[in-house]
Design a protein around this motif. Sequence first.
Motif, short mmCIF file in Angstrom:
data_model
loop_
_atom_site.label_atom_id
_atom_site.label_comp_id
_atom_site.label_asym_id
_atom_site.label_seq_id
_atom_site.Cartn_x
_atom_site.Cartn_y
_atom_site.Cartn_z
N LYS A 35 0.83 -1.20 0.00
CA LYS A 35 0.00 0.00 0.00
C LYS A 35 0.87 1.25 0.00
CE LYS A 35 -3.72 -2.25 2.61
NZ LYS A 35 -4.53 -2.21 3.86
N GLN A 36 0.25 2.37 -0.30
CA GLN A 36 0.91 3.68 -0.28
C GLN A 36 2.17 3.69 -1.14
OE1 GLN A 36 1.42 4.67 3.89
NE2 GLN A 36 -0.70 5.30 4.09
N SER A 37 2.04 3.16 -2.33
CA SER A 37 3.15 3.19 -3.28
C SER A 37 2.62 3.70 -4.61
CB SER A 37 3.76 1.80 -3.45
OG SER A 37 2.93 0.97 -4.24
N TYR A 38 3.54 3.93 -5.55
CA TYR A 38 3.14 4.41 -6.86
C TYR A 38 2.50 3.31 -7.70
CZ TYR A 38 5.55 8.83 -6.07
OH TYR A 38 5.93 10.05 -5.58
N ARG A 41 -1.02 4.87 -7.54
CA ARG A 41 -1.26 6.31 -7.35
C ARG A 41 -0.33 7.14 -8.24
NH1 ARG A 41 0.29 7.91 -1.33
NH2 ARG A 41 -1.30 6.34 -0.95
N ASN A 54 -5.67 8.29 -6.72
CA ASN A 54 -5.46 6.96 -6.17
C ASN A 54 -6.41 5.94 -6.79
OD1 ASN A 54 -4.03 5.44 -3.90
ND2 ASN A 54 -6.18 5.00 -3.44
N ASP A 159 8.34 3.43 -4.28
CA ASP A 159 8.04 3.85 -2.91
C ASP A 159 7.65 5.32 -2.90
OD1 ASP A 159 7.88 4.43 -0.25
OD2 ASP A 159 9.90 3.76 0.27
N LYS A 161 7.09 7.21 -0.51
CA LYS A 161 7.63 7.94 0.63
C LYS A 161 9.13 8.17 0.51
CE LYS A 161 4.15 6.26 3.89
NZ LYS A 161 3.93 5.53 5.18
#
Length: 215
Positions: A35-38, A41, A54, A159, A161
């Motif tokens: 989750k929370q990766s390219y 998104r 997203n 990533d 982040k």
Amino acid sequence: MKSVLHPVYFPDILTTAALVQSEQIMYEVCDNYQKQSYRNRMYIGTANGRLLLNIPIKHTGTGGHKKTADAQIEQSFLWQRQHWRSLVIAYRTSPFFEFYEDELHPLFHTEFDSLLNLNKASLHCIYEMLGIMPEATDTKEYKMNYEDSEYDDLRVLADAKRKPEVHLPRYRQVFEEKNGFIPHLSVLDLIFNLGPESLSYLNDLDLKPLLNSKA
């Protein structure tokens, strides 16, 4: 340069530069979904600054790790229409949006169940917009690292982040007068603003800092 990268959703400029500058590309398709990766998104530049778009992913409810190749898109609401509308609002006054609109439009009006298939379609669309067709294959198994390989391991680029390793030279943006220059957006921002000049911009980026810090 040979690179192994995640096939992500309309990649950011740095990832696209790595794709453009690679003689051979290997798509990582054997990893676990994160989750929370390219992977699902992208970020675009709007009148109000940086905007996240997203893709909703289905929750299987089975627990444990899910392979990225098995990740399915949640189609219970019209997220593609929302993404397309956001792009139109953000870039309709950009110099080259209308030039590329016909190539981009079908992807946001075709339903995809598989995230991997959508991401590969978005990459193919970017390649067509840039006028290139790089040689690409899929991984056959997951490897923790590629230290002893001829491939540069650039999977960290997925990533969301991560700290940017490469400085991006300024290019003109639609809302720069209001927001200042916003770096590290989706490559769509670059293409809509620079058009055919985008390929030269991507080829000229110095990726040595990225290669020196590869994971």
